[in-house]
Design an enzyme around this catalytic site. Structure first.
Site, PDB file in Angstrom:
ATOM      1  N   HIS A  82       0.789  -1.241   0.000  1.00  0.00           N
ATOM      2  CA  HIS A  82       0.000   0.000   0.000  1.00  0.00           C
ATOM      3  C   HIS A  82       0.817   1.284   0.000  1.00  0.00           C
ATOM      4  CE1 HIS A  82      -4.141  -1.450   0.426  1.00  0.00           C
ATOM      5  NE2 HIS A  82      -3.671  -2.412   1.216  1.00  0.00           N
ATOM      6  N   SER A 117       1.448  -7.257  -3.910  1.00  0.00           N
ATOM      7  CA  SER A 117       2.086  -7.960  -2.797  1.00  0.00           C
ATOM      8  C   SER A 117       1.912  -9.474  -2.893  1.00  0.00           C
ATOM      9  CB  SER A 117       1.530  -7.444  -1.460  1.00  0.00           C
ATOM     10  OG  SER A 117       0.152  -7.730  -1.349  1.00  0.00           O
TER      11      SER A 117
HETATM   12 FE    FE Z   1      -4.825  -4.104   1.789  1.00  0.00          FE
END
Ligand code: FE
Ligand code: HBI
Length: 286
Positions: A132, A192
């Site tokens: 993020h 990710s």
């Molecule tokens: Fe998240």
């Protein structure tokens, strides 16, 4: 529940934040970060939007183990005024939105185990920071996230949380973006993830559809597997501008249409970039 002694030893503040206690991470935990970082940053070249890669570089998240917020936050604050705060686990929606509305990104403290690199019960610090935070260095995305937090607080008043959460899911977590070099990803859930960073772009299975705000807010999602549909923005400016309006009338309108669309649905009104075969999810349910 995540088993982390540093989390267990603290009583969270009213805003659910805790101290990171960076010195308490073990060598093994730093090793997990380094392994994930190396594997993922290699994979993202040519797949992730350059704004993300630029942010990753600016924050030097690679310099040895789990990032220390005391080093990371001054860099991030200088760029966009955002900072990262530690939380013990998923926090209530109103708390989450209040942090975002004030340019604080809540990140989990714990990191996944070395023998479970691809399995996540809850967002961990790798997902939350690697996934993020790089885009929070980019002013337009930083503004979008703040606006989302403010919108979230209003959505709670207008009974629009379900709709707004879908917007978050299909942009902040699983968004794709068009670039002159082709399709790229920017969503934290994708960037990710080792598997989904490939699947989202390269698999014939999922649908890839042009982003449309109302369409997205009516579309259900899977939380425990690769997505069957990705929504594709033209630019972060498009995303930001589409969400600069009063959502109250939109929630009102959405409350009158009956059911949400499944992720597998394609509508006549959709601008479809690639119609998926859905072979991945069909093979799982067979
Ligand atoms: Fe998240
Ligand atoms: N809490 N720590 C944390 N991280 C999240 O991503 C999160 C949360 N609480 C609520 C939440 N997300 C979602 O319900 C909102 O995006 C709607």
């Amino acid at each position: 529940m995540i088993d982390d002694p540093i989390i267990a030893s603290q009583t969270p503040a009213e805003d659910f934040t805790i101290r990171q206690v960076w010195d308490a991470y073990t060598e093994e935990e730093h090793g997990v970060w380094d392994t994930l970082y190396e594997r993922q940053s290699e994979l993202l070249k040519g797949r992730t939007t350059h704004e993300f890669l630029d942010g990753l570089k600016k924050l030097s998240l690679s310099e040895g183990g789990i990032p220390n917020l005391d080093d990371l936050n001054p860099k991030l604050e200088a760029l966009t005024g955002w900072k990262v705060v530690m939380v013990p686990h998923l926090v209530p929606d109103d708390v989450f939105f209040d942090h975002l509305a004030n340019r604080r990104f809540p990140a989990g403290r714990f990191i996944r185990k070395a023998d479970q690199l691809d399995y996540l019960q809850e967002p961990d610090i790798f997902h939350d920071i690697f996934g993020h935070v790089p885009l929070l260095t980019q002013p337009i995305f930083a503004d979008y996230m703040e606006a989302y937090g403010k919108g979230g607080l209003r959505a709670l008043e207008y009974n629009g949380l379900k709709n707004l959460a879908r917007l978050y899911w299909y942009t902040v977590e699983f968004g794709l973006i068009k670039t002159p070099e082709g399709l790229r990803h920017y969503g934290a859930g994708i960037v990710s993830s080792f598997g989904e960073a490939q699947y989202s772009l390269e698999s014939p299975s999922p649908h890839r559809i042009d982003f449309d705000l109302m369409r997205v807010m009516q579309t259900d999602y899977k939380i425990d597997d690769y997505q069957d549909v990705y929504f594709v923005i033209d630019s972060f400016e498009q995303l930001f501008e589409a969400t600069q309006q009063d959502f109250a009338p939109l929630y009102d309108q959405l409350s009158k249409v009956s059911e949400a669309y499944t992720p597998q649905t394609i509508l006549k009104t959709d601008s479809v970039l690639q119609k998926g075969t859905l072979e991945y999810s069909q093979s799982k349910s067979a």
